[in-house]
Design a protein around this motif. Structure first.
Motif, mmCIF file in Angstrom:
data_model
loop_
_atom_site.group_PDB
_atom_site.id
_atom_site.type_symbol
_atom_site.label_atom_id
_atom_site.label_comp_id
_atom_site.label_asym_id
_atom_site.label_seq_id
_atom_site.Cartn_x
_atom_site.Cartn_y
_atom_site.Cartn_z
ATOM 1 N N GLU A 188 0.818 -1.217 0.000
ATOM 2 C CA GLU A 188 0.000 0.000 0.000
ATOM 3 C C GLU A 188 0.849 1.263 0.000
ATOM 4 O OE1 GLU A 188 -3.253 2.201 -0.313
ATOM 5 O OE2 GLU A 188 -3.447 0.021 -0.053
ATOM 6 N N GLU A 189 1.957 1.233 0.698
ATOM 7 C CA GLU A 189 2.811 2.410 0.847
ATOM 8 C C GLU A 189 3.305 2.944 -0.488
ATOM 9 O OE1 GLU A 189 7.052 3.584 3.049
ATOM 10 O OE2 GLU A 189 6.193 1.566 3.236
ATOM 11 N N PHE A 190 3.524 2.039 -1.458
ATOM 12 C CA PHE A 190 4.105 2.456 -2.739
ATOM 13 C C PHE A 190 3.110 2.380 -3.909
ATOM 14 C CE2 PHE A 190 7.831 1.564 -0.190
ATOM 15 C CZ PHE A 190 8.688 2.606 -0.540
ATOM 16 N N GLN A 191 1.836 2.298 -3.585
ATOM 17 C CA GLN A 191 0.819 2.242 -4.635
ATOM 18 C C GLN A 191 0.886 3.455 -5.571
ATOM 19 O OE1 GLN A 191 -2.070 0.078 -5.548
ATOM 20 N NE2 GLN A 191 -0.478 -1.253 -4.734
ATOM 21 N N ALA A 192 0.982 4.647 -5.002
ATOM 22 C CA ALA A 192 0.975 5.870 -5.815
ATOM 23 C C ALA A 192 2.140 5.892 -6.794
ATOM 24 C CB ALA A 192 1.014 7.099 -4.911
ATOM 25 N N VAL A 193 3.329 5.478 -6.316
ATOM 26 C CA VAL A 193 4.522 5.485 -7.173
ATOM 27 C C VAL A 193 4.345 4.538 -8.352
ATOM 28 C CG1 VAL A 193 6.985 4.933 -7.271
ATOM 29 C CG2 VAL A 193 6.040 6.114 -5.270
ATOM 30 N N TYR A 194 3.866 3.325 -8.073
ATOM 31 C CA TYR A 194 3.770 2.334 -9.146
ATOM 32 C C TYR A 194 2.563 2.574 -10.061
ATOM 33 C CZ TYR A 194 7.759 -0.270 -7.468
ATOM 34 O OH TYR A 194 9.039 -0.638 -7.134
ATOM 35 N N LYS A 195 1.562 3.278 -9.579
ATOM 36 C CA LYS A 195 0.459 3.649 -10.476
ATOM 37 C C LYS A 195 0.927 4.682 -11.497
ATOM 38 C CE LYS A 195 -3.532 2.450 -7.612
ATOM 39 N NZ LYS A 195 -4.673 2.923 -6.790
ATOM 40 N N GLU A 196 1.819 5.577 -11.063
ATOM 41 C CA GLU A 196 2.410 6.521 -12.017
ATOM 42 C C GLU A 196 3.271 5.772 -13.032
ATOM 43 O OE1 GLU A 196 1.979 9.757 -12.526
ATOM 44 O OE2 GLU A 196 0.421 9.752 -10.988
ATOM 45 N N LEU A 197 3.999 4.775 -12.560
ATOM 46 C CA LEU A 197 4.827 3.964 -13.455
ATOM 47 C C LEU A 197 3.958 3.191 -14.436
ATOM 48 C CD1 LEU A 197 7.663 2.938 -14.199
ATOM 49 C CD2 LEU A 197 7.388 1.153 -12.462
ATOM 50 N N LYS A 198 2.841 2.675 -13.953
ATOM 51 C CA LYS A 198 1.906 1.944 -14.819
ATOM 52 C C LYS A 198 1.431 2.807 -15.989
ATOM 53 C CE LYS A 198 -2.954 0.552 -14.750
ATOM 54 N NZ LYS A 198 -3.345 1.704 -15.584
ATOM 55 N N ASN A 199 1.200 4.103 -15.715
ATOM 56 C CA ASN A 199 0.727 4.999 -16.771
ATOM 57 C C ASN A 199 1.759 5.177 -17.881
ATOM 58 O OD1 ASN A 199 -1.666 5.418 -15.383
ATOM 59 N ND2 ASN A 199 -0.906 7.232 -14.318
ATOM 60 N N LEU A 200 3.010 4.877 -17.575
ATOM 61 C CA LEU A 200 4.088 5.022 -18.565
ATOM 62 C C LEU A 200 4.393 3.713 -19.291
ATOM 63 C CD1 LEU A 200 6.538 7.215 -16.424
ATOM 64 C CD2 LEU A 200 4.956 7.995 -18.197
ATOM 65 N N ILE A 201 3.933 2.602 -18.732
ATOM 66 C CA ILE A 201 4.202 1.287 -19.330
ATOM 67 C C ILE A 201 2.899 0.700 -19.858
ATOM 68 C CG2 ILE A 201 5.098 -1.030 -18.928
ATOM 69 C CD1 ILE A 201 6.851 0.060 -16.725
ATOM 70 N N PRO A 202 2.720 0.648 -21.170
ATOM 71 C CA PRO A 202 1.479 0.087 -21.719
ATOM 72 C C PRO A 202 1.290 -1.371 -21.299
ATOM 73 C CG PRO A 202 2.752 1.247 -23.411
ATOM 74 C CD PRO A 202 3.638 1.121 -22.213
ATOM 75 N N LYS A 203 0.033 -1.769 -21.209
ATOM 76 C CA LYS A 203 -0.329 -3.147 -20.849
ATOM 77 C C LYS A 203 0.346 -3.570 -19.548
ATOM 78 C CE LYS A 203 -2.512 -5.774 -23.048
ATOM 79 N NZ LYS A 203 -3.939 -6.127 -22.986
#
Length: 677
Positions: free
Chosen positions: A343-358
């Motif tokens: 949970e602590e790093f959800q925000a960081v990896y959601k931003e990363l997800k937006n940059l990595i398709p699929k």
């Protein structure tokens, strides 16, 4: 009311004609403005441009570029359709296997390469500049499609309790994924950090055991491939059960190094051409390109495989990869990433997800106990969306997409590349336009590929550019028709060799500005070169072009034009003739300087069959009455008709009635006699 509607229809028709004429003129203008010296240059000027290869097509003074115009203009100038070069683009499907209809549990077990989810598979597009070629692409998500899943885990000390739960993941995940596919394989890898300061402690004791106290930890490492992809869940449990936690000094981890190796080391990992899932499990952030400088590492990551004995050996030599570099390699290798993070790093990896398709992000519980459900949910989310991507386009080529998704949902532009909420067995369609806006310098063929992100299947498109005309292949090099072989005679004109110019290549470029040549471009007793309507090239006038492409200068000295003739009713030559060299050439039955005099005598015909009633002459379709007693359009009306009926021996009922005027009232002779006159 009917009359009003009729008038509206007439005006609508006139307006449509004017608009169409405007478009046609604009197209012609583009062709003329291209100033094409050859057929190849002409057809590259626009999709509506044609080239007239008729040898005697040009008027005296017209440049070679006048052969290039829109089709209607060329035809109106006397170029037969068979002499107009106008090649068109086309498409040809080379491979068109139907998408697979396959049910889970079917007796027939297909190999992954025998399953088709995208159609067609290969085609050829012949592209002419400015003319789009369109084809339809079909995608159908196959049931029971094989899946390869690689579990990449952070083994830094903070993940100690997570490792215990992952040790039994293999068999449990095999059971759960068996509900989706009968062909499932699983692999495992782990990562910690680069093995240099300041990421880890390099003291001998810490290199042996980086943990504190009585904790028994394994030596730090960057990335280790523990288990290549296998269908044996028990083997996964066995090998993962032997893994030990490690440790490092800083909070961000070296996961990007590990992801890069998993993506590019396909042979060692064991990836098949099936759905590829990478589960990235961590409770920390990540280092990326540039962070390696802290450890004195400045060489950019090379994006190549560096596994020896399943260990990444170049972490001390190459920097961490950038996000863009990872996106490129994950896409090239059709890998879909699931970030299982706390949970602590959800925000960081959601931003990363937006940059990595699929890619997808799931919330990992503090001890990874929910990882199976996280993986299933993320897989369902990823597989329910199809996004098309294409390889790099050649210079000057553009592509556009239109999607036809479930429930009548259609979209264009960037959203035209994707369809969402797709279930197994659903079929969606995309309409794809490919347009060449220019020809490649060498005109060579190019190949592009279109594929759904995260899938290995693709459509291969061979692009063939139409940059030359068919008649150019029939050209005669060093032709005698081009001034002693100084050019190639092709498509009805000379294409001059380098250093030669002129319609027939009769001059060298060194002679262009010669004053002696200018003398040939002046009329007798005139100082004007080419009548100020052109330029002297090679001792010959090449007439300039007008903004209105329908207006043309011509003649040996550009002294003629087709727009400075007399006008009538605002029209050149009254609309009843053609303007040639500033003189009207009238159509049959018309005469006069503006062709405004009709030779038709029908309007002058009187009711008795005589022209102007025998009382006048017919001039330009109008009676000129020579008998002063008679007037009117056919000289049949008179001011005083006393005696006229008698004079003509009018017999009521046997002759056509004549007209008389008495005290400004018009009577027929029969009516006039009844009045007692």
């Amino acid at each position: 009311m009917a009359e009003t509607n009729f008038k509206l229809l007439i005006w609508a028709g006139v307006l449509s004609c004017l608009i169409w004429n405007g478009f046609a003129q604009q197209a012609g203008s583009d062709c003329i403005k291209a100033n094409a010296k050859s057929c190849g240059e002409c057809i590259q000027a626009g999709p509506n441009c044609g080239w007239c290869k008729k040898t005697d097509f040009l008027q005296e003074g017209e440049p070679t570029s006048a052969r290039c115009d829109d089709l209607a203009a060329l035809k109106s100038k006397g170029c037969p359709m068979e002499d107009i070069e106008n090649p068109r683009g086309s498409k040809q499907v080379l491979e068109d296997r139907e998408v697979t209809n396959r049910k889970k549990g079917a007796a027939e077990k297909l190999k992954p390469e025998a399953i088709t989810q995208i159609q067609p598979q290969k085609l050829v597009l012949k592209l002419r500049v400015g003319e789009p070629q369109t084809f339809s692409l079909k995608f159908k998500r196959a049931e029971d499609y094989p899946i390869d899943l690689y579990y990449l885990m952070d083994l830094s000390y903070s993940m100690k309790d997570d490792l215990e739960n992952v040790k039994s993941l293999g068999t449990a995940l095999m059971v759960e994924m068996g509900k989706i596919t009968s062909d499932f394989r699983i692999g495992f890898g782990s990562f910690v950090e680069k093995t240099v300061m300041p990421y880890i402690s390099t003291t001998p004791a810490k290199l042996r055991n980086p943990c504190t106290g009585d904790q028994n930890c394994t030596s730090p490492f960057s990335y280790k491939n523990v288990l290549s992809l296998t269908s044996e869940g028990n083997k996964f449990n066995e090998l993962v059960g032997k893994q030990h936690i490690s440790g490092n000094l800083d909070s961000p981890e070296g996961g990007f190094d590990a992801i890069m190796q998993v993506a590019v080391c396909g042979e060692q990992i064991g990836w098949r051409n099936v759905t590829r899932l990478l589960v990235f499990s961590t409770d920390a952030g990540f280092h990326f390109a540039g962070d390696g400088k802290l450890g004195g590492i400045v060489l950019p990551n090379d994006g190549k495989c560096h596994l020896e004995d399943n260990m990444y050996t170049m972490s001390h030599y190459y920097d961490y990869p950038s996000i863009a570099h990872l996106v490129q390699k994950l896409s090239e290798n059709n890998i879909q990433t699931i970030f299982a993070v706390t949970e602590e790093f959800q925000a960081v990896y959601k931003e990363l997800k937006n940059l990595i398709p699929k890619s997808a992000v799931g919330t990992l519980s503090s001890n990874s106990s929910n990882v199976i459900q996280l993986i299933v949910d993320a897989y369902n989310s990823l597989s329910s969306e199809v996004i098309l991507e294409n390889t790099k386009l050649p210079k000057g080529v553009t592509i556009s997409y239109k999607s036809f998704c479930k429930n009548g949902v259609n979209d264009t532009q960037e959203d035209g590349r994707k369809c969402s909420n797709i279930s197994i067995g659903d079929e969606v369609r995309f309409e794809i336009n490919v347009t060449a806006n220019e020809c490649p310098k060498k005109g060579q063929n190019e190949t592009i590929k279109i594929k759904p992100l995260g899938f290995t299947e693709e459509v291969e498109i061979n692009l063939q550019f139409i940059c030359e005309c068919q008649c150019q292949s029939e050209g005669e090099p060093n032709s005698p028709a081009c001034h002693e072989g100084n050019g190639t005679f092709e498509c009805g004109a000379c294409r001059c060799n380098e250093g030669r110019i002129g319609r027939l290549c009769e001059c060298s470029t060194d002679e262009v500005n010669s004053e002696d040549m200018d003398a040939y471009c002046r009329r007798e007793n005139s100082t004007e070169i080419c009548s100020n309507n052109g330029e002297c090239i090679c001792g010959q006038c090449v007439c300039k072009k007008r903004e209105n492409t329908n207006e043309v200068y011509s003649g040996k000295y550009c002294e003629c034009d087709n727009f400075n003739c007399d006008r009538s009713n605002g029209l050149i030559c009254g609309g009843n003739g053609i303007c040639k060299c500033r003189v009207c050439e009238c159509f049959p039955n018309f005469t006069g300087s503006a062709c405004d005099c009709s030779l038709d005598t029908l309007p002058c015909m009187a009711s008795n069959g005589q022209i102007c009633n025998g009382r006048g002459t017919c001039e330009c379709g109008t009676c000129n009455c020579t008998d002063p007693k008679f007037q009117g359009p056919t000289c049949e009306m008179c001011q005083t008709c006393l005696g006229v009926c008698a004079e003509h021996k009018y017999v009521p009922g046997k002759q056509s009635p004549r007209f008389c005027v008495f005290e400004f009232v018009v009577f027929t002779c029969e009516e006039f006699l009844k009045l007692g006159f």
